[in-house]
Structures are given as structure tokens and as C-alpha cells.
Design a protein around this motif. Sequence first.
Motif, short mmCIF file in Angstrom:
data_model
loop_
_atom_site.label_atom_id
_atom_site.label_comp_id
_atom_site.label_asym_id
_atom_site.label_seq_id
_atom_site.Cartn_x
_atom_site.Cartn_y
_atom_site.Cartn_z
N PRO A 147 83.26 49.56 3.31
CA PRO A 147 83.88 49.51 4.64
C PRO A 147 85.40 49.36 4.55
O PRO A 147 85.90 48.48 3.86
CB PRO A 147 83.24 48.26 5.27
N GLY A 148 86.12 50.25 5.21
CA GLY A 148 87.58 50.20 5.23
C GLY A 148 88.22 50.40 3.88
O GLY A 148 89.37 50.02 3.65
N GLY A 149 87.48 51.04 2.96
CA GLY A 149 87.94 51.10 1.58
C GLY A 149 88.99 52.13 1.26
O GLY A 149 89.87 51.88 0.45
N ILE A 150 88.95 53.30 1.92
CA ILE A 150 89.84 54.39 1.48
C ILE A 150 89.91 55.46 2.56
O ILE A 150 88.98 55.62 3.35
CB ILE A 150 89.33 54.99 0.15
N THR A 151 91.01 56.20 2.57
CA THR A 151 91.12 57.35 3.49
C THR A 151 90.84 58.62 2.70
O THR A 151 90.89 58.64 1.46
CB THR A 151 92.53 57.46 4.10
N ALA A 152 90.58 59.71 3.46
CA ALA A 152 90.32 61.00 2.82
C ALA A 152 91.52 61.44 1.99
O ALA A 152 91.38 61.88 0.84
CB ALA A 152 89.97 62.04 3.88
N ASP A 153 92.72 61.29 2.55
CA ASP A 153 93.93 61.73 1.82
C ASP A 153 94.12 60.96 0.52
O ASP A 153 94.50 61.53 -0.51
CB ASP A 153 95.17 61.57 2.71
N GLU A 154 93.88 59.65 0.57
CA GLU A 154 94.02 58.83 -0.64
C GLU A 154 93.05 59.28 -1.73
O GLU A 154 93.41 59.38 -2.91
CB GLU A 154 93.76 57.35 -0.31
N LEU A 155 91.81 59.59 -1.30
CA LEU A 155 90.80 60.00 -2.29
C LEU A 155 91.13 61.37 -2.87
O LEU A 155 90.95 61.61 -4.07
CB LEU A 155 89.41 59.99 -1.65
N ILE A 156 91.65 62.27 -2.03
CA ILE A 156 92.04 63.60 -2.54
C ILE A 156 93.17 63.44 -3.56
O ILE A 156 93.13 64.04 -4.64
CB ILE A 156 92.46 64.52 -1.37
N GLU A 157 94.18 62.64 -3.23
CA GLU A 157 95.30 62.43 -4.15
C GLU A 157 94.81 61.83 -5.48
O GLU A 157 95.22 62.24 -6.56
CB GLU A 157 96.36 61.50 -3.52
N TRP A 158 93.93 60.85 -5.35
CA TRP A 158 93.37 60.19 -6.55
C TRP A 158 92.61 61.19 -7.42
O TRP A 158 92.73 61.20 -8.65
CB TRP A 158 92.46 59.04 -6.09
N SER A 159 91.82 62.07 -6.76
CA SER A 159 90.99 63.00 -7.53
C SER A 159 91.81 64.10 -8.20
O SER A 159 91.40 64.65 -9.21
CB SER A 159 89.91 63.62 -6.63
#
Length: 511
Positions: free
Chosen positions: A459-471
Motif C-alpha cells: 500500500p502506497g509503496g510506489i508509482t508507475a513512473d518510479e517503477l519504470i525508471e527503476w526497471s
Amino acid sequence: MTQLSLATVLAEAARKHPSTLAVIDSATGERITYRDLWDQTLAYAAGLKALGVGPGDTVAIQIPNLADFPRIYFAVLAAGATIVPMHLLLTPDENAYVLSDSGASLLVAHSSQLANATAAAEKTGIKVVSVGPAVPGVERLEDAAATVPPLKTYASREAEDVAVVFYTSGTTGKPKGALLTHLNLVMNTMVNVFDIHDLRQGDVVMGCLPLFHTFGQTVGMNGTFRLGGTLVLQARFSGEAAIDLMVKENVTIFHGVPTMYIGLLEAAPKADRLPALRLCVSGGASLPVAVLEKFDEVFQAKIFEGYGLSETSPTATTNQPAFGTKAGTVGHPIWGVEVEIARPEIDERIELMADGELGEIVIRGHNVFAGYLNNDEATAQAVVDGWFRTGDLGTKDADGFITIVDRKKDLVIRGGFNVYPREVEEALARHPAVVQVAVIGVPDSTHGEEICAVVVADPGGITADELIEWSKEKLGRHKYPRKIRFAEALPLGPSMKVLKRELRKTYSDGE
């Protein structure tokens, strides 16, 4: 002809370990010894006989993970009939198709399943009897059994007779009935118990995998009975309840699919005590290496990942101490079974490939089924030159370890490049905010297909943009997901596998 019945598994356990607990039913509180379980089985088999069931007949069973499942399963075998285990999550229409296609003459349903069972049976005109608590107006197998003396022993069968018909959830069209013989299932049970892991007669095995599914049935139930161990049944899996039950009953062995291991890890921080597991086995779908590592750390228990299908009884390969283990692989073929990599683009013959090359996983040995019921065309496509074509893509390394790369049909082709969803899932599963992830291809006007990751996040862990950047840092430019969709849960099939076809339906329109 060689005589062999799968009923032997329970009959011999009752002879060898009569006073050992065979089943602990956590829902009803029943604790049943092998002697009593076999006596009950022979009584129910006589009841089935009184209802007109005999050798060569087919009986469908619709029963949750309760003691009634093994009682009825082995009663059908003892009567000499073939079993069709019904999935508990299907609709009456879907179940009606299975009943009519299999040619079942009787459906034995637990009283908790009667509404669904009766609706399906009415569409096909077959008789339904119940087991479990009485329901007014419904004939009970217990009553039929009470009117006749129990069978003295089980009916004789030939080794190549069909024991169980598993309906495989096809990704397209109607499910197909895979014909498993007494020899297939007895051999797979024996090899699982005596050739792979360090199993011991006093082992207590967690039975939370659905028993209607091949993994829970052969590896869990039949393996435990062949060993003379104790099977602890959980009717509905939840991580917290499973941990409590395993601690209470001193469970030593856990069999599960990846979603169950994820559930146990989520529940672990809230538990007062964790079970002392000696052996864990994972199958049914690819286990992310991140989950394997975390489980080892939290539960102090190593997971041995294996691989199999309904058509292979099910076990084909597994990580096993004799050959060493390698995380991210499904280990080596089991005793008496060959697993190789064949050219996926050649349909009419099997052409084996060199170590390290990517191709279709093919299997031959005592575990390969006798074909699909009423479907010669599908059988001819699946079994070529004596090898079963799995539809899975993988590699075999120089040390003999098999790695599954993906389902042939799950492959995503983005801008002409092959992208294997499993590789993307492995990378995303390592993000601390990702609880579960499934990767699919969705239509894209520029690239043909685009990579879409459907994520269950903290819950409230991450946004889509953050995960894309991370990946982007973890995956090649053609592989990282451009689309992230968050979901509360991933859709699961009856055997707890993620249903990617449902995800494709939901997310292919860009929503």
C-alpha cells in the motif's frame, strides 16, 4: 497383461502402517488412521457398486480438501472406475462440459458443492449423490454404503487402464481431458517419494494445494500415503491460517505454488511462531528467485523448485540433492524420464538442440499420458516421435539443469525483438514494494506489442513512473515495461496459477 491399480497406494499403507495417522482434516477435526481410512474407502466403494458403478465406468468427484476427498477418490479406484476430479471454481456450464465430454455416469459431490454440482448435472442428465452433512432430498453415498457389506479388496485393473482424467485449462477453446494411467500415476508417486528428496515415514505434509489438481493429488496426497506419512488438509488456503496449522500439527513438508509462498511471506511478520519445515517444494508456475531467497531467509527452509504438467503425471523435473540445486532453474529430470530441448518451429518431428540453445521443452518416459480423451488430433500434435511437446520454451545447460524461459504463447514480440515475460517478472519481483507481478504483451500501433506489468504493490509503496525508471536500470531497452498497471490481486485459476489470458483481456484495450 500386467495388473496394477492406483488403489494399491492406500491399500498397502493400511497394511504397513495401520495405526499411523493418514489424514488430519483441519475443517472437521477428523484424525483418521490408515486402517480406518481404508475401511471407510472399501465401505464407500461398496456403496458405489450398489449405485451401479463398476470397472470401466467413469465417476466425477467435486470435493474440497476434506477427508472425504481421499475416501471417495480411493473408493472410485477400488470399485475399478476412472476418476474425473472437478475443479471447484468453475461455473455449472463449464462443469457440464466436463461431465458430458468425460462420459461420467455419476457425480459424487460434497454437500458444500451441491448447488453447483446439481446445476451442472441437470444440464447433462447424470445422477448426483452427496457426501458429508445430509441435505434434504439428496441421495447420500453414506446411506448407499450402509445397505451393503464393504468390498473385501479393490477391483483389479491393468497397468495401462486409465485411472484419472485431468481436464487441462486450455488457454484457447474447451479444456482437454488428459488420460493418466494407473502406471503413470503409481510410477510418478513412487519416484517422487523414493528417488528425489529425503522423505521420512514420520513426515507430516501440508495439504493446502487443491486435491482436484494433479500437483496436490499425486505429489501431496498419493506421495504422503505411499510414504506412510500424515497429510494435514486445509480446505481454503490463507498464509496466516496455514502458518498456525503447520505450527499446531508439526508439519515438516510444504508443497505449494508461488502465490502460496508469497502468502506465507506476507503472513510471517504477524505470526508468533513459524513452522520448522524440513523440505519445501514449489511447482505449478515459475517461482521468482527473489521469493525463493526471502523464504529461505525468513523460514530457514530451502525451496526445491520443480516442473510438470497434467499430461506428465505431473512431475518431470525438479531440483534434487543428488544433482545439486540451482536457483532459477527447475533442476534435473526425475528417474526414468528424459527432458530435452527441441526446435520449436518444427511441428512434424522432434529435432533436439544443443546445450544452452533456446527451444521447446519436450519430455518422454513413464510419466507421459496416454493422450487426450476424444481428441486424436490434439494428441497427435502433442506427442511426436514419442516425446510430449510441452509448449514451454527453455534451455538445458551443460550441467543438465533445465530453465523455463516462458510459455511459447506468452512470448511478447516488441518491435521485432523477443521479450520473455518471466525475465521481466524476475527483475520487477526484486523491487521491495512489489508483492506480486505478472507481465503480458498488449497491442501497440508502433511496436506491434508493448510490455505491460500488472503489479500488486505494498500500500502506497510506489508509482508507475518510479517503477519504470527503476526497471530501466535492470533490463535492456527493449525489455523494460512501458506500461505499469496496479491491481489489488492477480486473477488465479483453480490451481492457483496467475491467469494471463484474463489479464490480456482486461488490459489489452489500454485501460
